[in-house]
Enzyme design. Structure first.
Site, PDB file in Angstrom:
ATOM      1  CB  CYS A 114       3.062  -0.676   2.724  1.00 20.11           C
ATOM      2  SG  CYS A 114       3.443   0.764   2.275  1.00 20.11           S
ATOM      3  CB  CYS A 115      -0.713  -2.268  -1.001  1.00 25.91           C
ATOM      4  SG  CYS A 115       0.608  -1.855  -2.383  1.00 25.91           S
ATOM      5  CB  CYS A 197       3.084   5.544  -2.848  1.00 24.46           C
ATOM      6  SG  CYS A 197       1.661   5.457  -2.403  1.00 24.46           S
ATOM      7  CB  CYS A 200       5.811   2.131  -5.460  1.00 22.24           C
ATOM      8  SG  CYS A 200       5.739   1.509  -3.548  1.00 22.24           S
ATOM      9  CB  CYS A 225      -2.075  -2.680  -4.528  1.00 24.49           C
ATOM     10  SG  CYS A 225      -3.278  -1.029  -5.215  1.00 24.49           S
TER      11      CYS A 225
HETATM   12  S1  SF4 Z   1       1.970   2.298  -3.544  1.00 22.72           S
HETATM   13 FE1  SF4 Z   1       4.236   1.348  -1.900  1.00 22.72          FE
HETATM   14  S2  SF4 Z   1       4.171   2.561  -0.710  1.00 22.72           S
HETATM   15 FE2  SF4 Z   1       1.647   3.476  -1.765  1.00 22.72          FE
HETATM   16  S3  SF4 Z   1       0.629   2.026  -0.434  1.00 22.72           S
HETATM   17 FE3  SF4 Z   1       1.457   0.544  -1.839  1.00 22.72          FE
HETATM   18  S4  SF4 Z   1       3.332  -0.572  -0.960  1.00 22.72           S
HETATM   19 FE4  SF4 Z   1       2.646   1.343   0.241  1.00 22.72          FE
END
Ligand code: SF4
Length: 237
Positions: A114-115, A197, A200, A225
């Site tokens: 996701c990141c 986010c 998170c 990330c």
């Molecule tokens: S912080 Fe969470 S929602 Fe944002 S990109 Fe990473 S996993 Fe995805």
């Protein structure tokens, strides 16, 4: 700078000097603006003293409402705002349809994917064509940031990275924000020292590490990330 506390004058002068050096010696240069507290200080320094430096913000699509509100406050305050980069729509749709919209809670691997879609790929696009970039990283923020240099080669992104606030303390960051009456993310007033986010990030309790609220359900060693990589192979956002 007359309204600044005395102890901040030198800090500001050195940081502005670093920004101007970046803008001349390693141009074109761009500032990765998250609108966090450090980045609000840099926004003010860059917009007022080194305005030839571009800036961008990664809109992951999952940011807290307070961050979007701050973006518009910055635009109103300065008549300028960071350029927005969004995730690739097709990659995001494929990921959401295959794994679900909140897949980041299911495993570290899915969280990192996701990141990668929402942050890393847009970051690559945002940095394309630049010779150097500016970040608001500080040595004090975490163990992995203690070896931070003011100017360093960023191997993973292939350009120089400037960290003009590397020596600033958290108290100095807030001293600058308060004395200059700058707009800032109201989540900071609700015990969110580090804001990413919305799904998170959580508030932290007194005595907890300042990054304890990021990906709080994961073990500390997996909390990254990949926006910032270090010589020891660690990474963080
Ligand atoms: S912080 Fe969470 S929602 Fe944002 S990109 Fe990473 S996993 Fe995805």
């Amino acid at each position: 700078m007359s309204s600044l506390p005395h102890n901040l004058h030198d800090r500001v002068s050195i940081s502005v000097e670093i920004l101007r050096l970046a803008a001349t010696a390693d141009a074109p240069v761009v500032f990765a603006n998250s609108l966090g507290a450090e980045d609000i200080v840099l926004t003010d320094l860059i917009y007022r003293h080194a305005s030839q430096i571009d800036d961008f913000m990664l809109d992951t699509g999952r940011l807290p409402a307070e961050t979007y509100e701050l973006l518009e406050k910055v635009r109103a305050h300065y008549g300028r705002a960071p350029r927005i980069y969004c995730p690739d729509t097709e990659a995001l749709e494929n990921f959401a349809n295959e794994f679900g919209t909140n897949a980041f809670y299911d495993s570290v691997e899915l969280r990192k994917r996701c990141c990668a879609i929402r942050k890393i790929e847009p970051l690559r696009r945002a940095l394309h064509g630049y010779k150097s970039w500016v970040t608001g990283l500080r040595r004090e923020q975490s163990v992995t940031r203690q070896g931070l240099d003011v100017r360093e080669w960023d191997e993973s992104n292939g350009l120089f990275k400037f960290n003009p606030l590397a020596d600033w303390s958290e108290a100095e960051i807030w001293g600058y924000i308060r004395s200059r009456r700058l707009p800032y993310n109201t989540l900071h007033d609700r015990h969110f020292p580090s804001i990413g986010c919305a799904p998170c990030t959580r508030a932290i309790a007194q005595g907890e590490d300042i990054r304890a609220g990021r990906w709080w359900w994961e073990l500390p060693e997996s909390k990254e990330c990949g926006l910032h990589r270090y010589a020891d192979g660690s990474a963080s956002a």
